[in-house]
Design a protein around this motif. Sequence first.
Motif, PDB file in Angstrom:
ATOM      1  N   LEU B 263       0.813  -1.206   0.000  1.00  0.00           N
ATOM      2  CA  LEU B 263       0.000   0.000   0.000  1.00  0.00           C
ATOM      3  C   LEU B 263       0.857   1.272   0.000  1.00  0.00           C
ATOM      4  N   ASP B 264       2.097   1.163   0.501  1.00  0.00           N
ATOM      5  CA  ASP B 264       2.992   2.324   0.524  1.00  0.00           C
ATOM      6  C   ASP B 264       3.348   2.808  -0.872  1.00  0.00           C
ATOM      7  N   THR B 265       3.362   1.900  -1.834  1.00  0.00           N
ATOM      8  CA  THR B 265       3.679   2.313  -3.201  1.00  0.00           C
ATOM      9  C   THR B 265       2.417   2.345  -4.066  1.00  0.00           C
ATOM     10  N   TYR B 266       1.271   2.110  -3.435  1.00  0.00           N
ATOM     11  CA  TYR B 266       0.001   2.102  -4.164  1.00  0.00           C
ATOM     12  C   TYR B 266      -0.766   3.404  -3.933  1.00  0.00           C
ATOM     13  N   ILE B 267      -0.711   3.913  -2.720  1.00  0.00           N
ATOM     14  CA  ILE B 267      -1.329   5.212  -2.401  1.00  0.00           C
ATOM     15  C   ILE B 267      -0.184   6.172  -2.141  1.00  0.00           C
ATOM     16  N   VAL B 268       0.023   7.095  -3.077  1.00  0.00           N
ATOM     17  CA  VAL B 268       1.260   7.885  -3.078  1.00  0.00           C
ATOM     18  C   VAL B 268       0.991   9.358  -3.383  1.00  0.00           C
ATOM     19  N   PRO B 269       1.953  10.227  -3.062  1.00  0.00           N
ATOM     20  CA  PRO B 269       1.840  11.623  -3.492  1.00  0.00           C
ATOM     21  C   PRO B 269       2.175  11.754  -4.976  1.00  0.00           C
ATOM     22  N   PRO B 270       1.767  12.857  -5.610  1.00  0.00           N
ATOM     23  CA  PRO B 270       2.174  13.078  -6.998  1.00  0.00           C
ATOM     24  C   PRO B 270       3.688  13.240  -7.048  1.00  0.00           C
ATOM     25  N   SER B 271       4.328  12.721  -8.081  1.00  0.00           N
ATOM     26  CA  SER B 271       5.782  12.875  -8.081  1.00  0.00           C
ATOM     27  C   SER B 271       6.224  14.094  -8.880  1.00  0.00           C
ATOM     28  N   LEU B 272       5.284  14.787  -9.495  1.00  0.00           N
ATOM     29  CA  LEU B 272       5.651  15.984 -10.246  1.00  0.00           C
ATOM     30  C   LEU B 272       5.611  17.236  -9.372  1.00  0.00           C
ATOM     31  N   GLY B 273       5.270  17.060  -8.122  1.00  0.00           N
ATOM     32  CA  GLY B 273       5.335  18.151  -7.144  1.00  0.00           C
ATOM     33  C   GLY B 273       4.531  19.358  -7.586  1.00  0.00           C
ATOM     34  N   ASN B 274       5.135  20.539  -7.453  1.00  0.00           N
ATOM     35  CA  ASN B 274       4.419  21.771  -7.775  1.00  0.00           C
ATOM     36  C   ASN B 274       4.111  21.915  -9.253  1.00  0.00           C
ATOM     37  N   ASN B 275       4.729  21.093 -10.076  1.00  0.00           N
ATOM     38  CA  ASN B 275       4.439  21.150 -11.507  1.00  0.00           C
ATOM     39  C   ASN B 275       3.374  20.147 -11.940  1.00  0.00           C
ATOM     40  N   ALA B 276       2.763  19.451 -11.000  1.00  0.00           N
ATOM     41  CA  ALA B 276       1.814  18.390 -11.368  1.00  0.00           C
ATOM     42  C   ALA B 276       0.692  18.926 -12.261  1.00  0.00           C
ATOM     43  N   GLY B 277       0.081  20.018 -11.847  1.00  0.00           N
ATOM     44  CA  GLY B 277      -1.028  20.566 -12.629  1.00  0.00           C
ATOM     45  C   GLY B 277      -0.570  21.065 -13.989  1.00  0.00           C
ATOM     46  N   LEU B 278       0.546  21.763 -14.002  1.00  0.00           N
ATOM     47  CA  LEU B 278       1.037  22.333 -15.256  1.00  0.00           C
ATOM     48  C   LEU B 278       1.521  21.230 -16.197  1.00  0.00           C
ATOM     49  N   CYS B 279       2.202  20.233 -15.667  1.00  0.00           N
ATOM     50  CA  CYS B 279       2.615  19.088 -16.491  1.00  0.00           C
ATOM     51  C   CYS B 279       1.385  18.375 -17.054  1.00  0.00           C
ATOM     52  N   GLY B 280       0.334  18.315 -16.252  1.00  0.00           N
ATOM     53  CA  GLY B 280      -0.906  17.714 -16.728  1.00  0.00           C
ATOM     54  C   GLY B 280      -1.462  18.474 -17.912  1.00  0.00           C
ATOM     55  N   ALA B 281      -1.480  19.789 -17.803  1.00  0.00           N
ATOM     56  CA  ALA B 281      -1.967  20.616 -18.917  1.00  0.00           C
ATOM     57  C   ALA B 281      -1.062  20.431 -20.136  1.00  0.00           C
ATOM     58  N   LEU B 282       0.236  20.358 -19.896  1.00  0.00           N
ATOM     59  CA  LEU B 282       1.188  20.094 -20.976  1.00  0.00           C
ATOM     60  C   LEU B 282       0.853  18.771 -21.670  1.00  0.00           C
ATOM     61  N   ALA B 283       0.581  17.759 -20.867  1.00  0.00           N
ATOM     62  CA  ALA B 283       0.221  16.452 -21.434  1.00  0.00           C
ATOM     63  C   ALA B 283      -1.051  16.555 -22.269  1.00  0.00           C
ATOM     64  N   LEU B 284      -2.014  17.361 -21.822  1.00  0.00           N
ATOM     65  CA  LEU B 284      -3.236  17.547 -22.615  1.00  0.00           C
ATOM     66  C   LEU B 284      -2.925  18.207 -23.957  1.00  0.00           C
ATOM     67  N   GLY B 285      -1.983  19.148 -23.941  1.00  0.00           N
ATOM     68  CA  GLY B 285      -1.595  19.813 -25.191  1.00  0.00           C
ATOM     69  C   GLY B 285      -0.948  18.829 -26.151  1.00  0.00           C
ATOM     70  N   ILE B 286      -0.046  18.007 -25.639  1.00  0.00           N
ATOM     71  CA  ILE B 286       0.616  17.003 -26.480  1.00  0.00           C
ATOM     72  C   ILE B 286      -0.416  16.011 -27.009  1.00  0.00           C
ATOM     73  N   LYS B 287      -1.328  15.603 -26.123  1.00  0.00           N
ATOM     74  CA  LYS B 287      -2.401  14.690 -26.508  1.00  0.00           C
ATOM     75  C   LYS B 287      -3.242  15.286 -27.643  1.00  0.00           C
ATOM     76  N   ALA B 288      -3.469  16.597 -27.588  1.00  0.00           N
ATOM     77  CA  ALA B 288      -4.288  17.241 -28.630  1.00  0.00           C
ATOM     78  C   ALA B 288      -3.615  17.145 -29.995  1.00  0.00           C
ATOM     79  N   ILE B 289      -2.303  17.147 -30.007  1.00  0.00           N
ATOM     80  CA  ILE B 289      -1.578  16.998 -31.277  1.00  0.00           C
ATOM     81  C   ILE B 289      -1.496  15.527 -31.682  1.00  0.00           C
ATOM     82  N   LYS B 290      -1.171  14.698 -30.718  1.00  0.00           N
ATOM     83  CA  LYS B 290      -0.830  13.312 -31.051  1.00  0.00           C
ATOM     84  C   LYS B 290      -2.007  12.364 -31.043  1.00  0.00           C
TER      85      LYS B 290
END
Lengths: 293, 293
Positions: B263-290
């Motif tokens: 469970l220690d490696t199953y329920i975890v914090p985000p590993s992108l830290g303060n960039n989690a939300g922005l990296c997520g938006a970045l991923a959505l942008g890449i997804k929109a192209i690809k």
Amino acid sequence: MIIGAMEAGGTKFICGVGNEEGEILDRISFKTETPDKTLQQAVDYFKDKGVQAIGIGSFGPINMDLSSPLYGHVTTTPKPGWGGFDFVGVMKQHFPVPIGFDTDVNAAALGEVQWGAAQGLDNCVYYTIGTGVGVGVYAEGRLIHGLVHPEGGHVLTRRHPEDRFEGLCPYHGDCLEGLAAGPAIEKRWGVKGTMLPTEHQAWEMEAYYLGQAIAGVILLLSPKRVILGGGVMHQKQLFPLIRREVRQALNGYVATPAILESLDTYIVPPSLGNNAGLCGALALGIKAIKGWA
Amino acid sequence: MIIGAMEAGGTKFICGVGNEEGEILDRISFKTETPDKTLQQAVDYFKDKGVQAIGIGSFGPINMDLSSPLYGHVTTTPKPGWGGFDFVGVMKQHFPVPIGFDTDVNAAALGEVQWGAAQGLDNCVYYTIGTGVGVGVYAEGRLIHGLVHPEGGHVLTRRHPEDRFEGLCPYHGDCLEGLAAGPAIEKRWGVKGTMLPTEHQAWEMEAYYLGQAIAGVILLLSPKRVILGGGVMHQKQLFPLIRREVRQALNGYVATPAILESLDTYIVPPSLGNNAGLCGALALGIKAIKGWA
């Protein structure tokens, strides 16, 4: 194309053959005994049918992880002989054709998507409320498996304030299945649900639990339709009661016409009736050939 | 390739640019005001960046139904000026590039799948527990939208026996968000959560609610990882408490090593830290192209 379909229940097996239009051309059913005995009957049934694929909607838990050496096995069921049984492997020995394998409820969801109450939708949730409570999830055009597979019958709901029944689930006591499956109704009220009048408090209490669970699913997954099948749902008076509970629980928060205005066509019975499970298995068989997601 | 990323929060906007490796090359943030004012700042930021796509992870509720004339709009938020705002439409006017649009939590889930704590998995659930509670769902390799989109922060859990707080949700009172979001903690205990000692009863109560909700998600969706982000989860003492609640709630029913043993490696914090939300938006942008699913 002739496809074999197998609804593998914990108490009863139904085998049948059908075609790509979802028509069941023939079916038999027999009691679920040990795997050896039961599968032999299935093999005998299918052996001269010329099936080009077989779909199996199985009781669980089952292993659906294609990367696992235990893929296609029943896993931890207490049912004698079935724990660890290599269901797909044994069928493959007898029928070297594509075999689709999923939970009975995922199968039923897929069947309803192909030919029934969720036809053409890319998202729906299928509940069966009978001797247990099972939930099949079809989302964004795919059956959801995840780590194991959905076991949404075991979620916790808040207790009805007048319910003193402790619940029947051996794992969780008063989870949804423990409070709302057929055996819980019978134990709580001392008679089978089919013996209770339609205006009995049992049904209001049943709807209280199911409505809460369904509201939770709507919040979490936003399905495009919720289908409620299984023996308990033959009590048709439950549908309006459940819809009322769902409406109250959501309280206008999910502001979309399907939920605010059309709950009658949003929370519905399966439209494949007694063939829902078998049609679902048929759909799994077709999927195994055609590569549906 | 340079991709624009926009984490559109109810109180703060973060804009940035990044590349296909998930690297954020530049970022700014500003207060969320009226749509006109706020979008103008975003447009000014992106206009000379040469972005080939933009991803937007937005507060909600939003319309993501591609077949709807209201696709890309914010829908029923009480936030002044934002209800009915054509978010994607306005961005498209200024930037005629592919635009990815999803909830902030779905975006964060996708970012963690691409580059973070759920890398390479085809199923995960992302919670943010902050001023509200949001849930993003990624299942079988796709972000789940359904009829509207997941709103799993509003599920009901059982009440902690010692909790007398009535809850803060304007729709549901004591739903998960009403009991466990940051403002609920502050209102219940009279001080901000950050002022409470790590051994305060507040955290045990918080874990009680979150653990129940997470156990429900595990039963219903069987995610391969559960990621808990947001301001409240900066209280790291919550993780072991939540894992304990989940273990108790499931009680061995989901019999798979990830849950029984890891469970220690199953329920975890985000590993992108303060960039989690922005990296997520970045991923959505890449997804929109690809055309990622």
